[in-house]
Design an enzyme around this catalytic site. Structure first.
Site, PDB file in Angstrom:
ATOM      1  N   HIS A  81       0.831  -1.208   0.000  1.00  0.00           N
ATOM      2  CA  HIS A  81       0.000   0.000   0.000  1.00  0.00           C
ATOM      3  C   HIS A  81       0.866   1.258   0.000  1.00  0.00           C
ATOM      4  CE1 HIS A  81       0.106   0.120   4.553  1.00  0.00           C
ATOM      5  NE2 HIS A  81       0.038   1.409   4.330  1.00  0.00           N
ATOM      6  N   ASP A 129       0.160  -7.523   1.393  1.00  0.00           N
ATOM      7  CA  ASP A 129       0.592  -6.121   1.468  1.00  0.00           C
ATOM      8  C   ASP A 129       2.118  -6.043   1.615  1.00  0.00           C
ATOM      9  OD1 ASP A 129       0.550  -3.391   1.652  1.00  0.00           O
ATOM     10  OD2 ASP A 129      -0.332  -3.307   3.669  1.00  0.00           O
ATOM     11  N   GLY A 225       2.201   6.384   9.047  1.00  0.00           N
ATOM     12  CA  GLY A 225       3.564   6.841   8.764  1.00  0.00           C
ATOM     13  C   GLY A 225       4.594   5.764   9.081  1.00  0.00           C
ATOM     14  N   SER A 227       3.868   2.585   8.334  1.00  0.00           N
ATOM     15  CA  SER A 227       3.608   1.562   7.317  1.00  0.00           C
ATOM     16  C   SER A 227       4.824   1.215   6.480  1.00  0.00           C
ATOM     17  CB  SER A 227       2.513   2.021   6.360  1.00  0.00           C
ATOM     18  OG  SER A 227       1.275   1.714   6.909  1.00  0.00           O
ATOM     19  N   GLY A 228       4.932  -0.046   6.146  1.00  0.00           N
ATOM     20  CA  GLY A 228       6.033  -0.514   5.309  1.00  0.00           C
ATOM     21  C   GLY A 228       7.282  -0.808   6.115  1.00  0.00           C
TER      22      GLY A 228
HETATM   23  N1  ARG Z   1      -1.368   1.875   7.408  1.00  0.00           N
HETATM   24  C1  ARG Z   1      -0.601   2.691   8.291  1.00  0.00           C
HETATM   25  C2  ARG Z   1       0.421   3.526   7.512  1.00  0.00           C
HETATM   26  O1  ARG Z   1       0.213   3.758   6.358  1.00  0.00           O
HETATM   27  C3  ARG Z   1      -0.042   1.900   9.416  1.00  0.00           C
HETATM   28  C4  ARG Z   1      -1.119   1.360  10.223  1.00  0.00           C
HETATM   29  C5  ARG Z   1      -0.664   0.606  11.370  1.00  0.00           C
HETATM   30  N2  ARG Z   1      -1.736   0.683  12.298  1.00  0.00           N
HETATM   31  C6  ARG Z   1      -1.723   0.090  13.457  1.00  0.00           C
HETATM   32  N3  ARG Z   1      -2.711   0.308  14.258  1.00  0.00           N
HETATM   33  N4  ARG Z   1      -0.748  -0.672  13.812  1.00  0.00           N
HETATM   34  O2  ARG Z   1       1.317   4.117   8.043  1.00  0.00           O
END
Ligand code: ARG
Length: 275
Positions: A81, A129, A225, A227-228
């Site tokens: 994503h 993902d 932030g 993510s990844g």
């Molecule tokens: N999708 C989020 C990002 O783009 C990270 C989400 C992680 N969320 C969590 N509750 N652990 O940064």
């Protein structure tokens, strides 16, 4: 154009499941703040030498939009994503630094040759993902830049295992600013069964190739932030997961959900051989 695409993707997913994905980019200087990974603390210089920051080049400069992990001198693993809507020419990675806004001379800024998202990534249910970035020039391994080991293929990690997640993500789910210094937090693994129960009412399923972690009362988690970025075994230091999704951040009963790297070892190996 890439940005528009990424944004509509976020809107689509959030509308559907109340999830939120990538943080809307802001110039780096505007991202300085007191935020941090939820419930964590600042990382030490060189403590997580595989952590990289993915930067998007927009009109005003380069913006951190996701984390990633060095697995080889030419390869970064991140979330699919994070790759959605990106083009190699408009992004780069920064390795070797724990500060978003200021260099310390240890950083390596490397351009991207190719973005290879998992062919079966589904933005509706966030399965598969995972994405790989082939670097245009090789990283030089130093005290500040090192690869992280991958787990064995199909390896499962027991519930309760202590893991560490790192990133420049926000302090809480509503956070708008990113911290300057990389943050870390430890969270125990939650079984897929338990995690599925947690998310049952939301209608999202936690699949076998996802791994969850969090405390029953919440308070410690990754967030927007992050993510990844890397989700690692706290003592063995293997890349067990990639920050993927969650409902809110650090909420009780909603563990963070990570792409389980052990399910993608073959794909990673094949991708590295092919490109
Ligand atoms: N999708 C989020 C990002 O783009 C990270 C989400 C992680 N969320 C969590 N509750 N652990 O940064």
């Amino acid at each position: 154009m890439g940005f528009k695409l990424a944004v509509s993707l976020i809107l689509l997913v959030s509308a559907k499941a109340g999830l939120s994905l990538v943080v809307p980019p802001a110039p780096i200087r505007d991202q300085v703040g007191v935020g941090r990974i939820v419930g964590g603390e600042e990382a030490q210089d060189g403590e997580f030498p595989w952590q990289v920051s993915l930067r998007q080049i927009a009109g005003i400069g380069a913006t951190h939009f996701c984390g990633g992990s060095v697995i080889d001198k030419d390869w970064i693993v991140t979330a699919a994503h994070c790759c959605a809507g990106q083009t190699p020419a408009f992004m780069h990675v920064v390795a070797g630094g724990i500060k978003l806004n200021s260099g310390e001379g240890e950083e390596q800024k490397i351009d991207i040759e190719q973005i290879i998202g998992h062919p079966d990534y589904d933005s509706n249910d966030l399965t598969n993902d995972i994405c790989m970035l082939k670097l245009k020039s090789s990283l030089e391994f130093t005290e500040w830049v090192q690869p992280i080991a991958l787990p064995a293929a199909m390896e499962e990690t027991e519930a309760g295992t202590d893991c560490t997640v790192t990133g420049w993500g926000t302090l809480n789910e509503g956070g708008i600013s990113l911290p300057n210094v990389l943050h870390k937090v430890n969270v125990p693994v939650v079984s897929d069964e338990e995690c599925n129960k947690n998310y049952a009412s939301s209608g999202i399923s936690v699949t076998a190739s996802m791994i969850c972690a969090g405390l029953p009362d919440g308070g410690k988690d990754s967030c927007q932030g992050d993510s990844g970025g890397p989700f690692i075994h706290a003592t063995e230091k293997t890349l067990l997961g990639v920050v993927s999704w969650g409902i809110g951040c650090g909420r009780a009963g909603y563990p963070g959900v990570y792409t389980q790297t052990s399910y993608f070892i073959d794909w990673i190996t094949e991708t590295m051989a092919k490109y």
